[in-house]
Design a protein around this motif. Sequence first.
Motif, PDB file in Angstrom:
ATOM      1  N   LEU A 122     -60.432   9.821 -24.506  1.00 50.61           N
ATOM      2  CA  LEU A 122     -61.853   9.444 -23.890  1.00 50.61           C
ATOM      3  C   LEU A 122     -61.804   8.548 -24.204  1.00 50.61           C
ATOM      4  CD1 LEU A 122     -63.224  12.296 -26.681  1.00 50.61           C
ATOM      5  CD2 LEU A 122     -63.733  11.560 -24.012  1.00 50.61           C
ATOM      6  N   ILE A 123     -61.397   7.451 -24.772  1.00 54.89           N
ATOM      7  CA  ILE A 123     -61.158   5.588 -25.647  1.00 54.89           C
ATOM      8  C   ILE A 123     -60.096   5.238 -24.358  1.00 54.89           C
ATOM      9  CG2 ILE A 123     -59.794   4.161 -26.562  1.00 54.89           C
ATOM     10  CD1 ILE A 123     -62.281   5.218 -27.935  1.00 54.89           C
ATOM     11  N   LYS A 124     -59.150   5.872 -23.067  1.00 58.27           N
ATOM     12  CA  LYS A 124     -59.210   5.405 -22.158  1.00 58.27           C
ATOM     13  C   LYS A 124     -59.698   5.381 -20.900  1.00 58.27           C
ATOM     14  CE  LYS A 124     -54.002   6.057 -22.780  1.00 58.27           C
ATOM     15  NZ  LYS A 124     -52.500   7.065 -22.168  1.00 58.27           N
ATOM     16  N   GLU A 125     -60.516   5.869 -21.192  1.00 53.95           N
ATOM     17  CA  GLU A 125     -61.705   6.196 -20.193  1.00 53.95           C
ATOM     18  C   GLU A 125     -62.745   5.382 -20.487  1.00 53.95           C
ATOM     19  OE1 GLU A 125     -63.119  10.201 -20.123  1.00 53.95           O
ATOM     20  OE2 GLU A 125     -62.227  11.554 -18.973  1.00 53.95           O
ATOM     21  N   LEU A 126     -62.603   4.615 -21.969  1.00 49.14           N
ATOM     22  CA  LEU A 126     -63.549   3.653 -21.605  1.00 49.14           C
ATOM     23  C   LEU A 126     -63.475   2.196 -21.122  1.00 49.14           C
ATOM     24  CD1 LEU A 126     -65.260   4.516 -25.158  1.00 49.14           C
ATOM     25  CD2 LEU A 126     -66.585   4.348 -22.869  1.00 49.14           C
ATOM     26  N   PHE A 127     -61.634   2.144 -21.949  1.00 48.75           N
ATOM     27  CA  PHE A 127     -61.222   1.130 -21.354  1.00 48.75           C
ATOM     28  C   PHE A 127     -60.860   0.862 -19.567  1.00 48.75           C
ATOM     29  CE2 PHE A 127     -59.256   0.710 -24.934  1.00 48.75           C
ATOM     30  CZ  PHE A 127     -59.189  -0.684 -25.587  1.00 48.75           C
ATOM     31  N   GLN A 128     -61.359   2.132 -18.985  1.00 46.72           N
ATOM     32  CA  GLN A 128     -61.142   1.900 -17.723  1.00 46.72           C
ATOM     33  C   GLN A 128     -62.471   2.047 -16.724  1.00 46.72           C
ATOM     34  OE1 GLN A 128     -58.264   2.221 -15.607  1.00 46.72           O
ATOM     35  NE2 GLN A 128     -59.492   2.346 -13.922  1.00 46.72           N
ATOM     36  N   ASN A 129     -63.292   2.136 -17.485  1.00 50.50           N
ATOM     37  CA  ASN A 129     -64.547   1.844 -17.574  1.00 50.50           C
ATOM     38  C   ASN A 129     -65.103   0.369 -17.375  1.00 50.50           C
ATOM     39  OD1 ASN A 129     -65.246   4.632 -16.961  1.00 50.50           O
ATOM     40  ND2 ASN A 129     -66.094   4.485 -17.887  1.00 50.50           N
ATOM     41  N   ILE A 130     -64.347  -0.132 -18.114  1.00 48.22           N
ATOM     42  CA  ILE A 130     -64.325  -1.307 -18.465  1.00 48.22           C
ATOM     43  C   ILE A 130     -63.736  -1.892 -17.516  1.00 48.22           C
ATOM     44  CG2 ILE A 130     -63.984  -2.803 -20.246  1.00 48.22           C
ATOM     45  CD1 ILE A 130     -64.520  -1.871 -22.603  1.00 48.22           C
ATOM     46  N   LYS A 131     -62.625  -1.932 -17.187  1.00 50.87           N
ATOM     47  CA  LYS A 131     -61.875  -2.385 -16.267  1.00 50.87           C
ATOM     48  C   LYS A 131     -62.467  -2.357 -15.168  1.00 50.87           C
ATOM     49  CE  LYS A 131     -57.681  -2.344 -13.668  1.00 50.87           C
ATOM     50  NZ  LYS A 131     -56.172  -1.211 -14.043  1.00 50.87           N
ATOM     51  N   ILE A 132     -62.862  -1.020 -14.607  1.00 47.47           N
ATOM     52  CA  ILE A 132     -63.886  -1.037 -13.067  1.00 47.47           C
ATOM     53  C   ILE A 132     -64.815  -2.349 -13.028  1.00 47.47           C
ATOM     54  CG2 ILE A 132     -65.476   0.133 -11.741  1.00 47.47           C
ATOM     55  CD1 ILE A 132     -63.767   2.499 -12.820  1.00 47.47           C
ATOM     56  N   CYS A 148     -70.287   0.128 -22.438  1.00 50.60           N
ATOM     57  CA  CYS A 148     -68.519   1.103 -23.330  1.00 50.60           C
ATOM     58  C   CYS A 148     -67.901   0.293 -24.672  1.00 50.60           C
ATOM     59  CB  CYS A 148     -68.333   0.539 -21.974  1.00 50.60           C
ATOM     60  SG  CYS A 148     -68.254   1.056 -20.521  1.00 50.60           S
ATOM     61  N   VAL A 149     -68.572  -0.870 -24.571  1.00 54.91           N
ATOM     62  CA  VAL A 149     -67.572  -1.790 -26.188  1.00 54.91           C
ATOM     63  C   VAL A 149     -68.677  -0.812 -27.286  1.00 54.91           C
ATOM     64  CG1 VAL A 149     -67.533  -3.368 -27.619  1.00 54.91           C
ATOM     65  CG2 VAL A 149     -67.414  -3.295 -25.453  1.00 54.91           C
ATOM     66  N   LYS A 150     -69.747  -0.737 -27.666  1.00 58.22           N
ATOM     67  CA  LYS A 150     -70.549  -0.042 -28.126  1.00 58.22           C
ATOM     68  C   LYS A 150     -69.847   1.709 -28.541  1.00 58.22           C
ATOM     69  CE  LYS A 150     -73.937  -1.154 -26.699  1.00 58.22           C
ATOM     70  NZ  LYS A 150     -76.196  -1.126 -27.080  1.00 58.22           N
ATOM     71  N   GLN A 151     -69.582   2.385 -27.745  1.00 58.80           N
ATOM     72  CA  GLN A 151     -69.533   3.026 -27.412  1.00 58.80           C
ATOM     73  C   GLN A 151     -67.616   3.706 -28.548  1.00 58.80           C
ATOM     74  OE1 GLN A 151     -69.534   6.418 -23.890  1.00 58.80           O
ATOM     75  NE2 GLN A 151     -71.020   5.231 -23.169  1.00 58.80           N
ATOM     76  N   MET A 152     -67.054   3.069 -27.475  1.00 57.58           N
ATOM     77  CA  MET A 152     -65.625   2.659 -28.552  1.00 57.58           C
ATOM     78  C   MET A 152     -65.888   2.903 -29.212  1.00 57.58           C
ATOM     79  SD  MET A 152     -62.732   0.533 -27.017  1.00 57.58           S
ATOM     80  CE  MET A 152     -63.208   0.869 -24.734  1.00 57.58           C
ATOM     81  N   ILE A 153     -66.624   1.359 -30.105  1.00 55.92           N
ATOM     82  CA  ILE A 153     -66.381   1.272 -31.919  1.00 55.92           C
ATOM     83  C   ILE A 153     -67.238   2.342 -32.094  1.00 55.92           C
ATOM     84  CG2 ILE A 153     -67.692  -0.374 -33.266  1.00 55.92           C
ATOM     85  CD1 ILE A 153     -67.477  -2.572 -31.781  1.00 55.92           C
ATOM     86  N   ILE A 154     -68.138   3.394 -32.028  1.00 56.72           N
ATOM     87  CA  ILE A 154     -68.855   4.117 -32.777  1.00 56.72           C
ATOM     88  C   ILE A 154     -68.335   5.527 -32.824  1.00 56.72           C
ATOM     89  CG2 ILE A 154     -71.018   6.092 -32.499  1.00 56.72           C
ATOM     90  CD1 ILE A 154     -72.584   4.219 -31.051  1.00 56.72           C
ATOM     91  N   ARG A 155     -67.189   5.712 -31.593  1.00 52.95           N
ATOM     92  CA  ARG A 155     -66.166   6.931 -32.231  1.00 52.95           C
ATOM     93  C   ARG A 155     -65.162   6.581 -32.722  1.00 52.95           C
ATOM     94  NH1 ARG A 155     -67.154  10.697 -28.155  1.00 52.95           N
ATOM     95  NH2 ARG A 155     -65.256  11.532 -29.521  1.00 52.95           N
ATOM     96  N   ALA A 156     -64.903   5.354 -33.075  1.00 51.16           N
ATOM     97  CA  ALA A 156     -64.327   4.372 -33.718  1.00 51.16           C
ATOM     98  C   ALA A 156     -63.998   4.544 -35.424  1.00 51.16           C
ATOM     99  CB  ALA A 156     -62.988   3.498 -33.381  1.00 51.16           C
ATOM    100  N   THR A 157     -65.103   4.448 -35.405  1.00 49.52           N
ATOM    101  CA  THR A 157     -66.079   4.030 -36.537  1.00 49.52           C
ATOM    102  C   THR A 157     -65.749   5.645 -37.779  1.00 49.52           C
ATOM    103  OG1 THR A 157     -67.803   2.453 -35.862  1.00 49.52           O
ATOM    104  CG2 THR A 157     -68.507   3.821 -38.094  1.00 49.52           C
ATOM    105  N   ARG A 158     -66.302   6.628 -37.195  1.00 49.48           N
ATOM    106  CA  ARG A 158     -66.514   8.133 -36.615  1.00 49.48           C
ATOM    107  C   ARG A 158     -64.847   9.007 -37.244  1.00 49.48           C
ATOM    108  NH1 ARG A 158     -70.007  10.607 -32.367  1.00 49.48           N
ATOM    109  NH2 ARG A 158     -72.373  10.026 -32.986  1.00 49.48           N
ATOM    110  N   GLN A 159     -64.414   8.330 -36.541  1.00 43.46           N
ATOM    111  CA  GLN A 159     -62.814   8.676 -37.209  1.00 43.46           C
ATOM    112  C   GLN A 159     -62.589   7.645 -38.738  1.00 43.46           C
ATOM    113  OE1 GLN A 159     -60.176  10.828 -35.733  1.00 43.46           O
ATOM    114  NE2 GLN A 159     -63.039  11.374 -34.469  1.00 43.46           N
TER     115      GLN A 159
END
Length: 288
Positions: A122-132, A148-159
């Motif tokens: 999922l994180i790699k997909e978010l990076f790929q979306n940012i790249k695109i 995308c940045v917000k999604q990445m941060i929210i997922r990581a905060t939960r982890q």
Amino acid sequence: MPPPLIFEDHYKRLGLEIFSEENLENVNGNKFRTDVKIFFIPAGYELTVDFNHYKTKKPSLFFLTNQHLNIEKGKEESILLYYNRDFYCIQIHDREVACDGLLFHNVFEIPFVELDDTETKLIKELFQNIKIELQAKDSSVEEMIRTCVKQMIIRATRQWKKQNLNNKITKSSGTEPDLFRDFSRYLEIHFREKHNVADYAELLHMAPKTLAHKFRNLNIDSPNQLIINRILLEAKRLLFYTDKPVKEVAYDLGYEDPAYFNRLFTSKTGSTPAYFKKNYSTGKKYNI
């Protein structure tokens, strides 16, 4: 290696770069020092963040602000996303992502989360979306990237909460983890002038004993120890990375009596500030 991708609009800036064994040295130094950094690092890397050394056993996300970063070893591609506070300020937008005091500026000095296979994908997909989006240069690019940045941060905060806070308390009550986060944020702002637990208890609108009790419930160090740890971390940064004499370091950290600061540093680290400044070598201490 592909060239860096950069978004710039007036004062706002965000960039994405790929690193591997061929160009790891480009990460080190001061190029990205003033940026907020989200760094995807595969398993098998060795790196130092301030005075802690890490060997990644799983793919991990590191969240860095002004820490000193040194990548020492790594083969597979890592991905660095960096941006300035004009692009996305974690303090201003804290209600959206609730990461300040956890991913960033947490008192444990744990600036990373480990990722399982699902989260890695999922994180790699978010990076790929940012790249695109960075390649597209469309008028809506900025908001798409920020999403995308917000999604990445929210997922990581939960982890991060799952991996570093007592799970039973995290599940049963939202107040203790929020208290820990608020304490971390206040400590990052005030550690140079506020050195006592009572100061932070007042900011949190509770008695010092209540604050200490709540931290015991989280099975973490006492507020007093966390305050000292943060002061010592900054002291080490100033001693090792600057030319400031010990007396000036003491004044910078709010100690009018350098002799008291000298005794505190020595008792907690086993080394005088002067000896640490002269003899410390990065990589001696490992946090694996």
